[in-house]
Design an enzyme around this catalytic site. Sequence first.
Site, PDB file in Angstrom:
ATOM      1  N   GLY A  62      -9.813  34.129 -28.526  1.00 23.62           N
ATOM      2  CA  GLY A  62     -10.419  35.196 -29.305  1.00 23.62           C
ATOM      3  C   GLY A  62      -9.526  36.416 -29.217  1.00 23.62           C
ATOM      4  N   GLN A  67      -7.730  45.256 -29.270  1.00 21.76           N
ATOM      5  CA  GLN A  67      -6.580  44.656 -28.576  1.00 21.76           C
ATOM      6  C   GLN A  67      -5.312  44.732 -29.425  1.00 21.76           C
ATOM      7  OE1 GLN A  67      -8.796  40.849 -27.383  1.00 21.76           O
ATOM      8  NE2 GLN A  67      -7.332  41.100 -25.709  1.00 21.76           N
ATOM      9  N   CYS A 115      -7.206  36.761 -20.164  1.00 21.64           N
ATOM     10  CA  CYS A 115      -7.251  37.681 -21.300  1.00 21.64           C
ATOM     11  C   CYS A 115      -5.834  37.984 -21.750  1.00 21.64           C
ATOM     12  CB  CYS A 115      -7.955  38.970 -20.863  1.00 21.64           C
ATOM     13  SG  CYS A 115      -8.070  40.199 -22.165  1.00 21.64           S
ATOM     14  N   LEU A 116      -5.622  38.026 -23.059  1.00 16.44           N
ATOM     15  CA  LEU A 116      -4.289  38.331 -23.587  1.00 16.44           C
ATOM     16  C   LEU A 116      -3.872  39.760 -23.247  1.00 16.44           C
ATOM     17  CD1 LEU A 116      -4.560  36.642 -27.093  1.00 16.44           C
ATOM     18  CD2 LEU A 116      -3.277  35.811 -25.114  1.00 16.44           C
ATOM     19  N   HIS A 157     -17.030  37.618 -23.682  1.00 14.96           N
ATOM     20  CA  HIS A 157     -15.728  38.224 -23.353  1.00 14.96           C
ATOM     21  C   HIS A 157     -15.221  39.082 -24.518  1.00 14.96           C
ATOM     22  CE1 HIS A 157     -11.549  38.008 -21.498  1.00 14.96           C
ATOM     23  NE2 HIS A 157     -11.303  38.425 -22.724  1.00 14.96           N
ATOM     24  N   GLU A 158     -15.285  38.530 -25.728  1.00 11.06           N
ATOM     25  CA  GLU A 158     -14.751  39.269 -26.889  1.00 11.06           C
ATOM     26  C   GLU A 158     -15.596  40.497 -27.199  1.00 11.06           C
ATOM     27  OE1 GLU A 158     -11.820  38.714 -27.736  1.00 11.06           O
ATOM     28  OE2 GLU A 158     -11.752  36.848 -26.612  1.00 11.06           O
ATOM     29  N   HIS A 161     -14.891  43.468 -25.056  1.00  5.38           N
ATOM     30  CA  HIS A 161     -13.728  44.265 -25.494  1.00  5.38           C
ATOM     31  C   HIS A 161     -14.173  45.388 -26.425  1.00  5.38           C
ATOM     32  CE1 HIS A 161     -10.159  42.365 -23.874  1.00  5.38           C
ATOM     33  NE2 HIS A 161     -10.530  41.166 -24.281  1.00  5.38           N
TER      34      HIS A 161
HETATM   35 ZN    ZN Z   1      -9.699  39.450 -23.569  1.00  2.00          ZN
END
Ligand code: ZN
Length: 204
Positions: A62, A67, A115-116, A157-158, A161
């Site tokens: 995701g 981000q 996480c990216l 999680h998304e 953010h």
């Molecule tokens: Zn993340």
Amino acid sequence: MPHDASDDDTRRRPRLRAIAQVGAPVLRSPTQQVSASALHRPEIQELIDDLIATMRHANGAGLAANQIFEPLRICAIEVGDNPRYPYKPKIPLTILVNPILTPIGEETFFNYEGCLSVPDLRGEVERSAQVRVQALSRSGEPLDFVTKGITAGTYQHECDHLDGKLFLDRVSDPSTLCTWANFRAHREREFRARVADVVARYGA
Ligand code: ZN
């Protein structure tokens, strides 16, 4: 007159965007709601195209708009054959605009997240086992569905953010933090067994 393919191709090609890394203020500020009229603007639709392309290029499960430095309440979720998360149940491409998540029931499970925006670190996070998702699609259609288990963890999680939160904030036991290599070497086997248990209870 010769046909020019570019005449039909009014939408620009998606661009890969830089991914904000932990410490960037944009990851720590709650994002802004997107109005129905703004959602239909080309620049917002192009942002969504870029979000999808950037998520896929980075093998993310995701990606949230902040981000990629766009502080709007939009995220993309998709799990196919993902080399970062080979054990995750598949999720078709889903775009959430202005999502609201509501936990259903009290049950939780511990998810091992990465996480990216947090390079080379994973950790255990407690997540609700079932959540109701209410949002708009990218074309402005209302979405309202329930997601469960590992997939519910990805949604949480998304959407975290979009509220300026990172999974790091929810790691209650810092001894679970590990690099991706150490996750594979020391944690993945046990976690895969837990994933199988969660999938058996809540479905893929
Ligand atoms: Zn993340």
